[in-house]
Scaffold this motif. Structure first.
Motif, short mmCIF file in Angstrom:
data_model
loop_
_atom_site.label_atom_id
_atom_site.label_comp_id
_atom_site.label_asym_id
_atom_site.label_seq_id
_atom_site.Cartn_x
_atom_site.Cartn_y
_atom_site.Cartn_z
N ARG A 38 -38.74 -71.99 18.52
CA ARG A 38 -38.74 -71.25 19.80
C ARG A 38 -40.09 -71.24 20.41
O ARG A 38 -41.02 -71.89 19.70
CB ARG A 38 -38.85 -69.66 19.27
N GLN A 39 -40.35 -71.27 21.66
CA GLN A 39 -41.42 -71.39 22.30
C GLN A 39 -41.57 -70.28 23.44
O GLN A 39 -40.72 -70.30 24.42
CB GLN A 39 -41.45 -72.71 23.18
N LYS A 43 -47.51 -70.92 24.79
CA LYS A 43 -47.54 -71.40 23.30
C LYS A 43 -46.97 -72.44 22.76
O LYS A 43 -45.82 -73.10 23.70
CB LYS A 43 -47.18 -69.89 22.58
N GLU A 44 -47.15 -72.96 21.65
CA GLU A 44 -46.62 -74.31 21.30
C GLU A 44 -45.26 -73.75 20.54
O GLU A 44 -45.17 -72.79 20.22
CB GLU A 44 -47.45 -74.93 19.92
N ARG A 45 -44.40 -74.86 20.65
CA ARG A 45 -43.14 -74.44 19.81
C ARG A 45 -43.24 -74.24 18.27
O ARG A 45 -44.17 -74.82 17.59
CB ARG A 45 -42.24 -76.06 19.92
N ASP A 90 -40.70 -61.48 20.12
CA ASP A 90 -39.90 -62.58 19.98
C ASP A 90 -39.38 -63.19 21.12
O ASP A 90 -38.59 -63.89 21.12
CB ASP A 90 -38.72 -61.99 19.09
N THR A 91 -39.82 -62.56 22.26
CA THR A 91 -39.42 -63.28 23.46
C THR A 91 -39.84 -64.79 23.61
O THR A 91 -41.07 -64.94 23.55
CB THR A 91 -40.10 -62.34 24.56
N ALA A 92 -38.73 -65.66 23.81
CA ALA A 92 -39.14 -66.90 23.99
C ALA A 92 -38.01 -67.60 24.59
O ALA A 92 -36.93 -67.28 24.42
CB ALA A 92 -39.52 -67.41 22.64
#
Length: 123
Positions: A38-39, A43-45, A90-92
């Motif tokens: 997730r990304q 932010k990084e994956r 957890d939003t991504a």
């Protein structure tokens, strides 16, 4: 050539659940391990979890292991990510990946990715 198509993202309230699916196609896709990353914006994956080609082995990120379940339907060549007790963080965008190696390699080494599916958790 292995191809991945994801589905199941959407908007959910905090505390809710979502189930993401990743359908694989291609001659050798059934022999690939499958994983989820997730990304979030800026932010990084980040690794979420992975499951082996047989479905017999799996591992998940420590930060999420109590809230997620990864499964694989070999007959349909589809992997699932069940997420429970979702939090705002957890939003991504969630990406499915397929890799001929087990455990999965680092994301920068993985060649096969799904298009990504947005998961938004409202607080």
């Amino acid at each position: 050539q292995v191809q991945l198509v994801e589905s199941g993202g959407g908007l959910v309230q905090a505390g809710g659940s979502l189930r993401l699916s990743c359908a694989a196609s291609g001659r050798t896709s059934s022999s690939y391990a499958m994983g989820w990353f997730r990304q979030a914006p800026g932010k990084e994956r980040e690794f979420v979890g992975a499951i082996s080609w047989s479905g017999g082995s799996r591992y998940t990120a420590d930060s999420m292991k109590e809230r997620i379940t990864i499964s694989r339907d070999r007959a349909k060549n589809t992997a699932h990510l069940q997420m429970n007790s979702l939090k705002f963080e957890d939003t991504a965008v969630y990406y499915c990946a397929a890799d001929p190696f087990w455990p999965l390699r680092a994301p920068e080494l993985i060649d096969v990715w799904g298009q990504g599916t947005q998961v938004t958790v409202s607080s």
